[in-house]
Design a protein around this motif. Structure first.
Motif, PDB file in Angstrom:
ATOM      1  N   GLY A  24      -4.032  -2.785  -7.065  1.00  0.00           N
ATOM      2  CA  GLY A  24      -5.248  -2.383  -7.753  1.00  0.00           C
ATOM      3  C   GLY A  24      -6.314  -1.865  -6.809  1.00  0.00           C
ATOM      4  N   GLU A  25      -6.411  -2.467  -5.613  1.00  0.00           N
ATOM      5  CA  GLU A  25      -7.380  -1.999  -4.623  1.00  0.00           C
ATOM      6  C   GLU A  25      -7.129  -0.549  -4.246  1.00  0.00           C
ATOM      7  OE1 GLU A  25      -8.925  -5.818  -2.062  1.00  0.00           O
ATOM      8  OE2 GLU A  25      -7.050  -4.853  -1.444  1.00  0.00           O
ATOM      9  N   HIS A  82      -9.475   5.431  -9.997  1.00  0.00           N
ATOM     10  CA  HIS A  82      -8.920   5.063 -11.286  1.00  0.00           C
ATOM     11  C   HIS A  82      -9.462   3.704 -11.748  1.00  0.00           C
ATOM     12  CE1 HIS A  82      -6.181   8.400 -10.905  1.00  0.00           C
ATOM     13  NE2 HIS A  82      -5.730   7.927  -9.751  1.00  0.00           N
ATOM     14  N   VAL A  83      -9.536   3.534 -13.053  1.00  0.00           N
ATOM     15  CA  VAL A  83      -9.875   2.248 -13.649  1.00  0.00           C
ATOM     16  C   VAL A  83      -8.566   1.558 -14.008  1.00  0.00           C
ATOM     17  CG1 VAL A  83     -11.047   1.092 -15.564  1.00  0.00           C
ATOM     18  CG2 VAL A  83     -12.040   3.161 -14.561  1.00  0.00           C
ATOM     19  N   TRP A  84      -8.458   0.262 -13.743  1.00  0.00           N
ATOM     20  CA  TRP A  84      -7.184  -0.405 -13.983  1.00  0.00           C
ATOM     21  C   TRP A  84      -7.359  -1.783 -14.603  1.00  0.00           C
ATOM     22  CZ3 TRP A  84      -5.975  -4.908 -11.140  1.00  0.00           C
ATOM     23  CH2 TRP A  84      -6.809  -5.166 -10.041  1.00  0.00           C
ATOM     24  N   ILE A  85      -6.332  -2.175 -15.328  1.00  0.00           N
ATOM     25  CA  ILE A  85      -6.217  -3.515 -15.891  1.00  0.00           C
ATOM     26  C   ILE A  85      -4.898  -4.095 -15.394  1.00  0.00           C
ATOM     27  CG2 ILE A  85      -5.969  -4.875 -18.001  1.00  0.00           C
ATOM     28  CD1 ILE A  85      -7.651  -2.778 -19.429  1.00  0.00           C
ATOM     29  N   GLY A  86      -4.959  -5.297 -14.853  1.00  0.00           N
ATOM     30  CA  GLY A  86      -3.754  -5.920 -14.314  1.00  0.00           C
ATOM     31  C   GLY A  86      -3.301  -7.100 -15.142  1.00  0.00           C
ATOM     32  N   MET A  87      -1.992  -7.254 -15.287  1.00  0.00           N
ATOM     33  CA  MET A  87      -1.438  -8.424 -15.971  1.00  0.00           C
ATOM     34  C   MET A  87      -0.385  -9.063 -15.083  1.00  0.00           C
ATOM     35  SD  MET A  87       0.762  -6.572 -19.034  1.00  0.00           S
ATOM     36  CE  MET A  87       1.416  -8.134 -19.643  1.00  0.00           C
ATOM     37  N   ASP A 122     -12.462 -10.620  -5.482  1.00  0.00           N
ATOM     38  CA  ASP A 122     -13.427  -9.792  -6.221  1.00  0.00           C
ATOM     39  C   ASP A 122     -12.896  -8.367  -6.435  1.00  0.00           C
ATOM     40  OD1 ASP A 122     -15.772  -9.414  -7.606  1.00  0.00           O
ATOM     41  OD2 ASP A 122     -16.911  -8.770  -5.839  1.00  0.00           O
ATOM     42  N   VAL A 123     -11.665  -8.267  -6.944  1.00  0.00           N
ATOM     43  CA  VAL A 123     -11.101  -6.946  -7.224  1.00  0.00           C
ATOM     44  C   VAL A 123     -11.845  -6.306  -8.389  1.00  0.00           C
ATOM     45  CG1 VAL A 123      -8.818  -7.584  -6.363  1.00  0.00           C
ATOM     46  CG2 VAL A 123      -9.355  -7.913  -8.787  1.00  0.00           C
ATOM     47  N   GLU A 124     -11.772  -4.985  -8.491  1.00  0.00           N
ATOM     48  CA  GLU A 124     -12.551  -4.257  -9.490  1.00  0.00           C
ATOM     49  C   GLU A 124     -11.900  -4.224 -10.871  1.00  0.00           C
ATOM     50  OE1 GLU A 124     -13.975  -0.457  -8.301  1.00  0.00           O
ATOM     51  OE2 GLU A 124     -14.394  -1.081  -6.238  1.00  0.00           O
ATOM     52  N   ALA A 172       0.828  -1.207   0.000  1.00  0.00           N
ATOM     53  CA  ALA A 172       0.000   0.000   0.000  1.00  0.00           C
ATOM     54  C   ALA A 172       0.863   1.258   0.000  1.00  0.00           C
ATOM     55  CB  ALA A 172      -0.930  -0.005   1.212  1.00  0.00           C
ATOM     56  N   SER A 173       1.922   1.242   0.823  1.00  0.00           N
ATOM     57  CA  SER A 173       2.810   2.394   0.903  1.00  0.00           C
ATOM     58  C   SER A 173       3.495   2.672  -0.436  1.00  0.00           C
ATOM     59  CB  SER A 173       3.866   2.151   1.993  1.00  0.00           C
ATOM     60  OG  SER A 173       4.829   3.175   2.012  1.00  0.00           O
ATOM     61  N   MET A 174       3.991   1.619  -1.094  1.00  0.00           N
ATOM     62  CA  MET A 174       4.692   1.793  -2.363  1.00  0.00           C
ATOM     63  C   MET A 174       3.734   2.186  -3.485  1.00  0.00           C
ATOM     64  SD  MET A 174       7.697  -1.129  -2.266  1.00  0.00           S
ATOM     65  CE  MET A 174       6.569  -2.528  -2.257  1.00  0.00           C
ATOM     66  N   THR A 175       2.490   1.703  -3.436  1.00  0.00           N
ATOM     67  CA  THR A 175       1.509   2.085  -4.450  1.00  0.00           C
ATOM     68  C   THR A 175       1.152   3.557  -4.319  1.00  0.00           C
ATOM     69  OG1 THR A 175       0.595  -0.160  -4.438  1.00  0.00           O
ATOM     70  CG2 THR A 175      -0.757   1.568  -5.416  1.00  0.00           C
ATOM     71  N   HIS A 176       0.957   4.026  -3.089  1.00  0.00           N
ATOM     72  CA  HIS A 176       0.679   5.455  -2.874  1.00  0.00           C
ATOM     73  C   HIS A 176       1.855   6.312  -3.339  1.00  0.00           C
ATOM     74  CE1 HIS A 176      -3.220   5.483  -0.916  1.00  0.00           C
ATOM     75  NE2 HIS A 176      -2.851   4.482  -0.126  1.00  0.00           N
ATOM     76  N   ARG A 177       3.060   5.820  -3.116  1.00  0.00           N
ATOM     77  CA  ARG A 177       4.255   6.555  -3.567  1.00  0.00           C
ATOM     78  C   ARG A 177       4.304   6.615  -5.094  1.00  0.00           C
ATOM     79  NH1 ARG A 177       7.624  10.556  -3.500  1.00  0.00           N
ATOM     80  NH2 ARG A 177       9.824  10.087  -3.077  1.00  0.00           N
ATOM     81  N   ALA A 178       3.967   5.501  -5.737  1.00  0.00           N
ATOM     82  CA  ALA A 178       3.939   5.469  -7.199  1.00  0.00           C
ATOM     83  C   ALA A 178       2.896   6.444  -7.748  1.00  0.00           C
ATOM     84  CB  ALA A 178       3.656   4.050  -7.691  1.00  0.00           C
ATOM     85  N   LEU A 179       1.741   6.498  -7.109  1.00  0.00           N
ATOM     86  CA  LEU A 179       0.696   7.429  -7.536  1.00  0.00           C
ATOM     87  C   LEU A 179       1.130   8.876  -7.340  1.00  0.00           C
ATOM     88  CD1 LEU A 179      -2.521   5.655  -6.213  1.00  0.00           C
ATOM     89  CD2 LEU A 179      -2.004   6.215  -8.596  1.00  0.00           C
TER      90      LEU A 179
END
Length: 280
Positions: A62-63, A76-81, A95-97, A33-40
């Motif tokens: 993604g969450e 945000h809308v996202w697609i994950g691979m 059940d991720v979005e 979570a911390s690294m995702t917020h930093r990336a954003l």
């Protein structure tokens, strides 16, 4: 302590047991979570965007993307691979979005050119530096990934890849591959000189604002400390003027530009750019 990417490929390492263990660990959840917020923060998105999550795993990053409030530019809308079927299975159970794609990023990014506003990758691209067999090279996997990522982002789009390089050589290998693909690239380190150091590769697809020295291509790391910016466009200038239109060098350059846009071009050979004899 050995690194998992040194011994197994990601799809083998993250089996059903490891995928569940990774996802349910509160420590990993907090770090992710911390690294995702930093990336954003580095992406600096001002409005809801379509984001590609590279190596999305079980959807922890993604969450975060889906939960960003409107006052912060989301959601945000996202697609994950991801290459691990077990990780994606856990994501489906949670059940991720976002939409999910089972794919190996070392074989490219299979999306329409200019499809995404931005991309993030958390703790994934270091896996590209290890080849599972002798006929697959890390350089080739990195090249296919970054070329595909470059093509999939719209002009002016940004990507932030957090990764754990094994050493300086691996760090250079990754950043060089990104620059060769056409990206403006900046390296940012959080908590440098500690065991908790986190490396972020900040990328931009054209349209980056150059500073007075032409160094800060990304336009998002100006004024930050501990940033190393790589710009091949400056170092590759020969000082001999523009490339002559129609020459072999000019044709190869145009082919590379078309490939980055997702176009199919003919392979370069010894006959490329060779003038034909006049027929009488």
């Amino acid at each position: 302590m050995s690194r998992p990417e040194d011994t197994l490929s990601a799809d083998v390492h993250y089996n059903d047991s490891e995928a569940r263990k990774y996802t349910t660990s509160s420590r990993i959840q907090n770090i992710q979570a911390s690294m995702t917020h930093r990336a954003l923060e580095l992406l600096d998105l001002s409005s809801p965007s379509l984001i590609l999550d590279v190596g999305c795993g079980s959807g922890l990053s993604g969450e975060i993307l889906s939960s960003i409030p409107s006052e912060e530019g989301g959601p945000h809308v996202w697609i994950g691979m991801d290459v691990s079927a077990s990780m994606l299975d856990v994501a489906l159970q949670r059940d991720v979005e976002g939409d999910l794609l089972l794919a190996d990023i070392g074989q490219g990014v299979p999306f329409r050119a200019g499809a995404f506003d931005a991309a993030i990758s958390i703790s994934a691209i270091q896996w590209l530096c290890n080849a599972e067999s002798s006929d697959v090279s890390p350089a080739g996997r990195l090249s296919r990934f970054f070329n595909g990522l470059y093509a999939s982002l719209k002009r002016g789009g940004r990507a932030v890849c957090q990764f754990y390089p094994k050493n300086d050589e691996q760090k250079k290998m990754i950043t060089t591959a990104a620059v060769k693909a056409g990206f403006g690239a900046g390296l940012l380190e959080d908590d440098p000189e500690t065991k908790n150091v986190k490396v972020y590769l900040v990328l931009t697809v054209g349209g980056g604002n150059l500073d007075g020295n032409g160094a800060d291509i990304t336009g998002v790391i100006k004024g930050m400390e501990g940033v190393d910016v790589l710009d091949s466009r400056k170092s590759n200038r020969s000082g001999r003027g523009e490339i002559k239109k129609g020459s072999k060098t000019w044709i190869i350059k145009k082919k590379e530009q078309m490939e980055r846009k997702g176009k199919v071009v003919k392979a370069t050979s010894k006959y490329t750019g060779r003038k034909r004899r006049v027929a009488f």
